[in-house]
Write an enzyme that holds these catalytic residues in place. Structure first.
Site, PDB file in Angstrom:
ATOM      1  NE  ARG A  46      -2.830   0.361   3.275  1.00  0.00           N
ATOM      2  CZ  ARG A  46      -2.007   0.873   4.523  1.00  0.00           C
ATOM      3  NH1 ARG A  46      -1.279   2.013   4.654  1.00  0.00           N
ATOM      4  NH2 ARG A  46      -2.308  -0.222   5.592  1.00  0.00           N
ATOM      5  CE1 TYR A  98     -16.522  11.195 -16.269  1.00  0.00           C
ATOM      6  CE2 TYR A  98     -15.937  10.907 -14.119  1.00  0.00           C
ATOM      7  CZ  TYR A  98     -16.849  10.227 -14.723  1.00  0.00           C
ATOM      8  OH  TYR A  98     -16.742   9.403 -15.044  1.00  0.00           O
TER       9      TYR A  98
HETATM   10  C1  LIG Z   1     -13.517   9.043 -16.749  1.00  0.00           C
HETATM   11  C2  LIG Z   1     -13.441  10.501 -15.895  1.00  0.00           C
HETATM   12  C3  LIG Z   1     -12.903  10.684 -14.327  1.00  0.00           C
HETATM   13  C4  LIG Z   1     -12.995   9.533 -13.306  1.00  0.00           C
HETATM   14  O1  LIG Z   1     -11.684   8.936 -13.260  1.00  0.00           O
HETATM   15  P1  LIG Z   1     -12.345   7.266 -13.186  1.00  0.00           P
HETATM   16  O2  LIG Z   1     -10.966   6.680 -13.542  1.00  0.00           O
HETATM   17  O3  LIG Z   1     -13.360   7.151 -13.552  1.00  0.00           O
HETATM   18  O4  LIG Z   1     -12.471   7.614 -12.178  1.00  0.00           O
HETATM   19  C5  LIG Z   1     -12.359  12.298 -14.459  1.00  0.00           C
HETATM   20  N1  LIG Z   1     -12.638  12.691 -15.079  1.00  0.00           N
HETATM   21  C6  LIG Z   1     -12.568  12.489 -16.403  1.00  0.00           C
HETATM   22  C7  LIG Z   1     -12.188  13.925 -17.254  1.00  0.00           C
HETATM   23  C8  LIG Z   1     -12.541  11.297 -17.058  1.00  0.00           C
HETATM   24  O5  LIG Z   1     -13.190  11.823 -18.599  1.00  0.00           O
END
Ligand SMILES: *Cc1c(COP(=O)(O)O)cnc(C)c1O
Length: 379
Positions: A46, A98
């Site tokens: 970890r 997002y």
């Molecule tokens: C997919 C995405 C996230 C989140 O990432 P995960 O790997 O799905 O947890 C954050 N920001 C943007 C712009 C994304 O496309």
């Protein structure tokens, strides 16, 4: 070292044991000690794992940072940044964020007393009027999802620095092939490495990259204390993905350009959102801070018909109807019924997510096949 070389060699050295060019997948949780505390730099996975270290060094190198941190998802990386804050602190963020980031901010961190302001940042000067003594973080995403709004990173960094506020940039859509926010004055870069960095739709992962050592130490502490780390197998896959980032991105950009122009000339298409068009509202900023315009393209159809948009995405054959983006394969999504379905219609329409909006993650297949697919699906 220049960028294309860094994607392959940045922060990497052959393994000490046998000289293996790729780091071994150290599939272990723990490490033998000769005496209590007598170890070779690793004591528990970890805290640190050699395969993850190799990836974290690569992250730092490609973004021109000094320190990289790998997490089990993009959201876990964002979660770690927010844990730098304390109750009463304020965050200023973009309004077409997002969806998962918005949910994390409002459904988790608001409960712990952190306050969020979601504002339009297309004009960076807008930001200053929202700053108070409690503002501790500005969170920027550019280009934004799915409307491809461009935010001026350098102008935002100037404002953040003046007020002693941390600036974090979600660089998932652009990748360091297109823009390097630390060079433009940002403090923290975040990635969903699930997308372009991994590049093959085969893992879920997050990244943070910083320059400042004190900030890196605070983030490493949170990474270890909260524990949302990625495993060695995924670290290996992400590292392998990054080695072709530059050639993949070059093709994503070429195909994205071709698809955007095809759609713009199609009689049934109303709007095409792609920052490479000269009439894109922030084209000048995009041109200034990005090396090219990427492979993400959104569009709407004339008449703005929900059912017609569903039919188009169902008809696509080379493009796969799916969430996510940034892989070698082309994907299509319908935000109103997928990623943005939980946002009330009036709310999502304010930011441009109308019923007929379709978002494409243009992959690296042959351009002719992608355009023929759009042609048969749109009709
Ligand atoms: C997919 C995405 C996230 C989140 O990432 P995960 O790997 O799905 O947890 C954050 N920001 C943007 C712009 C994304 O496309």
């Amino acid at each position: 070292m220049k960028f294309n070389t860094k994607t392959i060699h940045g922060g990497q050295k052959p393994d000490a044991a046998y000289g293996s060019v790729m780091p071994p997948i150290y599939q272990t949780s723990t490490y033998a000690q000769s005496t209590p505390g007598g170890h070779k730099g690793y004591e528990y996975s970890r805290s640190a794992n050699p395969t993850r270290t190799a990836l974290e060094n690569s992250f730092a190198s490609i973004e021109n940072g000094k320190f990289g941190l790998a997490f089990s998802s993009g959201l876990a990386a964002i979660d770690a940044v927010l844990k730098l804050l304390k109750p009463g602190d304020e965050v200023i963020s973009t309004n077409d964020l997002y969806g998962g980031t918005y949910r994390l901010f409002t459904s988790i961190f608001e409960k712990f007393g952190i306050n969020f302001k979601f504002i339009g940042m297309a004009n960076a000067a807008n930001i200053e009027s929202y700053i108070t003594n409690n503002t501790k973080l500005i969170w920027v995403e550019t280009p934004t999802n799915p409307m491809m709004t461009i935010i001026d990173i350098k102008a935002t960094a100037t404002i953040a620095n003046k007020h002693n506020i941390l600036l974090a940039v979600d660089n998932t859509f652009a990748t360091p092939y297109l823009q390097r926010p630390l060079d433009l004055g940002a403090d923290i870069i975040m990635h969903s490495a699930t997308k372009y960095l991994g590049g093959h739709s085969d893992l879920v992962m997050g990244a943070l990259i910083v320059k400042d050592e004190a900030l890196a130490k605070r983030l490493y502490f949170i990474q270890n204390a909260s524990g949302a780390v990625c495993g060695p197998q995924d670290s290996f896959l992400a590292l392998r993905g990054i080695k072709t980032l530059h050639v993949r991105m070059q093709r994503h950009c070429e195909n994205g350009r071709a698809v955007a122009h095809y759609l713009a000339n199609h009689p049934k298409i109303e709007n095409v959102y792609w920052p490479g068009f000269e009439n894109h509202p922030n084209h000048a900023i995009a041109k200034n801070q990005m090396n090219d315009f990427g492979g993400m393209v959104s569009f709407t159809t004339k008449g703005n018909n929900y059912k017609e948009a569903i039919k188009i995405v169902e008809n696509l054959k080379v493009f796969t109807l799916a969430e996510s983006l940034g892989g070698v394969e082309s994907l299509a999504g319908h935000p109103a019924s997928m990623t943005h379905a939980s946002i009330p219609k009036e709310e999502r329409e304010k930011t441009g997510v109308v019923d007929s909006l379709i978002r494409l993650s243009v992959g690296i297949e042959d351009e002719d096949d992608l355009i023929a697919d759009l042609k048969q699906a749109i009709g």
